[in-house]
Write a protein that holds these residues in place. Structure first.
Motif, PDB file in Angstrom:
ATOM      1  N   GLN A   1      -3.539   2.806   0.915  1.00 51.60           N
ATOM      2  CA  GLN A   1      -4.218   2.842  -0.241  1.00 51.60           C
ATOM      3  C   GLN A   1      -3.556   1.443  -1.157  1.00 51.60           C
ATOM      4  N   TYR A   2      -4.392   0.502  -1.625  1.00 53.01           N
ATOM      5  CA  TYR A   2      -3.985  -0.464  -2.357  1.00 53.01           C
ATOM      6  C   TYR A   2      -4.571  -0.186  -3.905  1.00 53.01           C
ATOM      7  N   SER A   3      -3.572  -0.707  -4.606  1.00 52.34           N
ATOM      8  CA  SER A   3      -3.977  -0.820  -6.161  1.00 52.34           C
ATOM      9  C   SER A   3      -3.430  -2.037  -6.537  1.00 52.34           C
TER      10      SER A   3
ATOM     11  N   TYR B   1      -0.938   6.158   2.459  1.00 50.73           N
ATOM     12  CA  TYR B   1      -2.118   6.392   3.002  1.00 50.73           C
ATOM     13  C   TYR B   1      -2.961   5.162   3.557  1.00 50.73           C
TER      14      TYR B   1
ATOM     15  N   ARG C   1      -9.044  -0.795  -6.339  1.00 50.75           N
ATOM     16  CA  ARG C   1      -8.317   0.045  -5.407  1.00 50.75           C
ATOM     17  C   ARG C   1      -9.075   0.146  -4.097  1.00 50.75           C
ATOM     18  N   PHE C   2      -8.717   0.315  -3.055  1.00 51.29           N
ATOM     19  CA  PHE C   2      -9.147   0.375  -1.720  1.00 51.29           C
ATOM     20  C   PHE C   2      -8.206   0.426  -0.668  1.00 51.29           C
ATOM     21  N   ARG C   3      -8.918   0.703   0.655  1.00 51.46           N
ATOM     22  CA  ARG C   3      -8.175   0.727   1.970  1.00 51.46           C
ATOM     23  C   ARG C   3      -9.029  -0.228   2.728  1.00 51.46           C
TER      24      ARG C   3
ATOM     25  N   ARG D   1     -12.605   0.776   2.514  1.00 54.75           N
ATOM     26  CA  ARG D   1     -12.756   2.110   2.378  1.00 54.75           C
ATOM     27  C   ARG D   1     -12.303   2.671   1.154  1.00 54.75           C
ATOM     28  N   ASP D   2     -13.131   3.251   0.524  1.00 53.90           N
ATOM     29  CA  ASP D   2     -12.632   4.104  -1.004  1.00 53.90           C
ATOM     30  C   ASP D   2     -12.294   2.842  -2.126  1.00 53.90           C
ATOM     31  N   TYR D   3     -13.449   2.061  -1.970  1.00 47.08           N
ATOM     32  CA  TYR D   3     -13.283   0.900  -2.924  1.00 47.08           C
ATOM     33  C   TYR D   3     -13.874   1.213  -4.281  1.00 47.08           C
TER      34      TYR D   3
ATOM     35  N   CYS E   1       0.833  -1.229  -0.043  1.00 45.63           N
ATOM     36  CA  CYS E   1       0.125   0.200  -0.071  1.00 45.63           C
ATOM     37  C   CYS E   1       0.875   1.209  -0.031  1.00 45.63           C
TER      38      CYS E   1
END
Length: 409
Positions: free
Chosen positions: A207-209, A205, A242-244, A232-234, A202
């Motif tokens: 965030q994974y992509s 922040y 992408r997500f957290r 989160r933020d999917y 990640c």
């Protein structure tokens, strides 16, 4: 009751502490044979007493194994010094008990027995009828391990990985619902995701992509997790997901195949604190619990070196429950289990629970049955007195809890 209790030292550690736990007397005198009252067990008992009865003085008297007269003499000396003492009758070798029978015929000794399984105490005053009542005695998982000469390390799940808030318990229940729907695919998807996350860390922040080409079918799991609020933020398109993660605990569940089954068993058991008085998940047990905290600090800073140290033995038990004073050791398998799983569970339970402990194997999937209706694996487990709770994916929470409650009945 009196301030002095006499215990006949037992191989079973729990039998040596029932009076200590119930009465915390001024003194406990232990009489035992050299072969039983070894230094290691005395040290473990002393460490336990410092925690549970710090004001109780412990006295250890060695008596011969095969000399009745000397056993009688030792008991007579104790009776002379402490004429009002109570004698607890749970443990002890045959010769000591014969000597006690001889002495009690001549002297009016006060006796009692506390059953470690049930907490039922039978009290026998000289010249009176026996009385019976139930004691409310409890010890924690940590205290039980110390009593048996070990120690829980800081890698134990309750200390290092999980924080069991009500919100997290709710998350466990929701994710377990996904695992049940996926069954054997859950393990496959989690294994793939673990590898993909290692190759695609990640950003700062969280965030994974992740490329869908690497995830293959496992990208379905992210959609399901997002649907129950674990991400989160999917966002997902044809090429990437992408997500957290909602938090680090959710990431730990998704990246290790067996975690959700362990958490499910733990969470279901925790619903009955009136029965299961303490619970530990991912119990990492150091067999050599006699090292100082300063000595252990050196190893905790480098876990792998600690694991490989030749003079330390570590075992992990997925879930340990306490029912008052008696432990239940549970090994959880989200896939197939081998005979080695049974032997490891047997070894650890015998070392840190003794004859009063219960051992169980919890399996997400069913055991393979033969045409006779009973698998070889289940038959072997039965011979080793290991309960097998299998096909948990097909059980309701209430059905699993019912099986857990049966373990110590």
């Amino acid at each position: 009751m009196g301030d002095v209790y006499v215990e006949f030292f037992s191989d079973e550690a729990l039998e040596n502490v029932m009076c200590m736990l119930q009465y915390q007397p001024e003194r406990i005198v232990y009489l035992g044979h050299k072969s039983t009252m070894v230094t290691r067990k005395i040290k473990s008992l002393t460490n336990f007493a410092r925690i549970k009865a710090p004001k109780t003085e412990l006295e250890f008297i060695e008596v011969p194994r095969d000399d009745l007269e000397e056993c009688i003499a030792a008991l007579t000396s104790v009776s002379d010094r402490y004429p009002e003492a109570y004698y607890e009758l749970t443990g002890g070798g045959e010769m000591i008990l014969i000597a006690f029978g001889y002495l009690s015929a001549a002297r009016k000794l006060r006796t009692l027995r506390i059953d470690p399984y049930t907490g039922v105490e039978i009290n026998m005053e000289p010249g009176g009828a026996p009385t019976q009542h139930r004691d409310n005695i409890q010890i924690s998982v940590k205290e039980n391990i110390i009593l048996h000469g070990g120690q829980l390390t800081r890698q134990t799940g309750n200390y290092a990985t999980w924080s069991f808030t009500e919100e997290f318990k709710s998350d466990i229940r929701a994710i377990w619902g996904i695992a049940r729907s996926l069954r054997h695919k859950w393990n496959s998807y989690c294994s793939i995701i673990e590898d993909v996350l290692k190759d695609n860390p990640c950003n700062e922040y969280g965030q994974y992509s992740l490329p869908k080409s690497m995830l293959r079918e496992s990208d379905i799991l992210f959609a399901k997790l997002n649907g129950i609020g674990m991400l989160r933020d999917y966002k997902a398109d044809n090429k990437r997901v992408r997500f957290r993660f909602k938090n680090e605990s959710i990431r730990n569940i998704v990246t290790k195949t067996g975690n959700i089954l362990e958490l499910h068993v733990y969470e279901v058991a925790s619903r009955r604190p009136d029965i299961f008085t303490d619970e530990i998940i991912g119990a990492m047990i150091d067999w050599n619990g006699d090292k100082s905290e300063e000595e252990k600090q050196v190893f905790y800073s480098d876990y792998q070196r600690y694991m490989n140290a030749s003079y330390d033995t570590l075992n992990e038990i997925d879930v340990i429950l306490m029912q008052s004073c008696t432990p239940i050791f549970i090994s959880c398998k989200s896939g197939k289990a081998s005979s080695n799983s049974l032997h490891e569970l047997e070894t650890v339970t015998r070392r840190f629970g003794g004859k009063y402990a219960c051992k169980a194997l919890a399996m997400a999937m069913p055991c393979d049955n033969t045409s006779s209706g009973t698998s070889f694996f289940k038959q072997r487990a039965k011979e080793m007195h290991i309960w097998v709770i299998d096909n948990i994916y097909s059980m309701t929470d209430e059905e699993l809890l019912k099986k857990l409650l049966k373990l110590h009945n």
